[in-house]
Motif scaffolding. Structure first.
Motif, PDB file in Angstrom:
ATOM      1  N   SER A   1       0.880  -1.179   0.000  1.00  0.00           N
ATOM      2  CA  SER A   1       0.000   0.000   0.000  1.00  0.00           C
ATOM      3  C   SER A   1       0.911   1.220   0.000  1.00  0.00           C
ATOM      4  O   SER A   1       1.810   1.319   0.838  1.00  0.00           O
TER       5      SER A   1
ATOM      6  N   SER B   1      -1.098   6.857   1.210  1.00  0.00           N
ATOM      7  CA  SER B   1      -2.377   6.457   1.804  1.00  0.00           C
ATOM      8  C   SER B   1      -2.248   5.963   3.242  1.00  0.00           C
ATOM      9  O   SER B   1      -3.193   5.418   3.789  1.00  0.00           O
ATOM     10  N   GLY B   2      -1.085   6.155   3.850  1.00  0.00           N
ATOM     11  CA  GLY B   2      -0.923   5.559   5.172  1.00  0.00           C
ATOM     12  C   GLY B   2      -0.214   6.443   6.170  1.00  0.00           C
ATOM     13  O   GLY B   2       0.171   7.570   5.894  1.00  0.00           O
TER      14      GLY B   2
ATOM     15  N   ASP C   1       0.842   2.293   9.637  1.00  0.00           N
ATOM     16  CA  ASP C   1       0.425   1.512   8.463  1.00  0.00           C
ATOM     17  C   ASP C   1       1.629   0.957   7.710  1.00  0.00           C
ATOM     18  O   ASP C   1       1.629  -0.190   7.274  1.00  0.00           O
TER      19      ASP C   1
ATOM     20  N   GLN D   1       3.229  -3.187   7.308  1.00  0.00           N
ATOM     21  CA  GLN D   1       3.404  -3.826   6.002  1.00  0.00           C
ATOM     22  C   GLN D   1       4.754  -4.535   5.840  1.00  0.00           C
ATOM     23  O   GLN D   1       5.006  -5.146   4.795  1.00  0.00           O
TER      24      GLN D   1
END
Length: 173
Positions: A88, A92-93, A97, A101
């Motif tokens: 991702s 967007s994080g 986040d 990952q």
């Protein structure tokens, strides 16, 4: 993880190996190229979609630490998040986040390689990452710091604790 004398099985994608060249100051790029050549990862530069033996990449990382010191190796790790394809994207994080990952990133960038990452949020701006990968802890510390920053942290601080086959990283941002 503490560097062991056993060679890890598996392969790493060229995208990650290429960071040894792209992620260092230009003055060090020719030396990094030589270290890759010495390990049989010869010109042309590592190709993003090609696979290279993890043991050879790890030898290069160990050589960086032995020849240039821990700070240089940590900087290579810190640069890595900018050059790999994240499951991702960073836009967007949050740092949390991104850090969550790491296990998916490891799976994407490696094949048949031992180890993994586990992520645990320990607060709004803190987390604990446990690694069982064959990478040097200093490089991983940089990777974790760079990941938090790549995903929006202004700064990140990482504390490392090694115990047997596991390395724990406490990160705050």
């Amino acid at each position: 993880m503490t560097i062991s004398t056993t060679e890890p099985d598996g392969d790493v994608r060229g995208e990650m190996v290429q960071v040894c060249i792209d992620g260092v100051m230009s003055v060090f790029q020719s030396r990094m190229r030589e270290m890759l050549d010495e390990e049989g990862i010869e010109r042309p530069d590592p190709q993003p979609e090609e696979w290279y033996p993890l043991s050879k990449f790890r030898h290069v990382l160990v050589a960086v630490e032995e020849n240039a010191g821990e700070n240089a190796l940590e900087k290579v790790g810190e640069s890595t998040p900018r050059f790999v394809d994240w499951p991702s994207p960073a836009a967007s994080g949050s740092p949390s986040d991104g850090l969550s990952q790491l296990a998916d990133l490891y799976d994407t960038e490696h094949r048949s390689a031992p180890g993994d990452y586990t992520f645990e949020s320990t607060g709004e701006t803190t987390a604990r990452i446990v690694s069982t990968t064959p990478y040097p802890a200093t490089w991983e510390s940089g990777l974790i710091k760079g990941t938090a920053q790549h995903f929006g942290a202004d700064y990140a601080r990482v504390t490392t604790t090694e115990a047997g086959d596991e390395t724990a990283f406490e990160v705050s941002w």
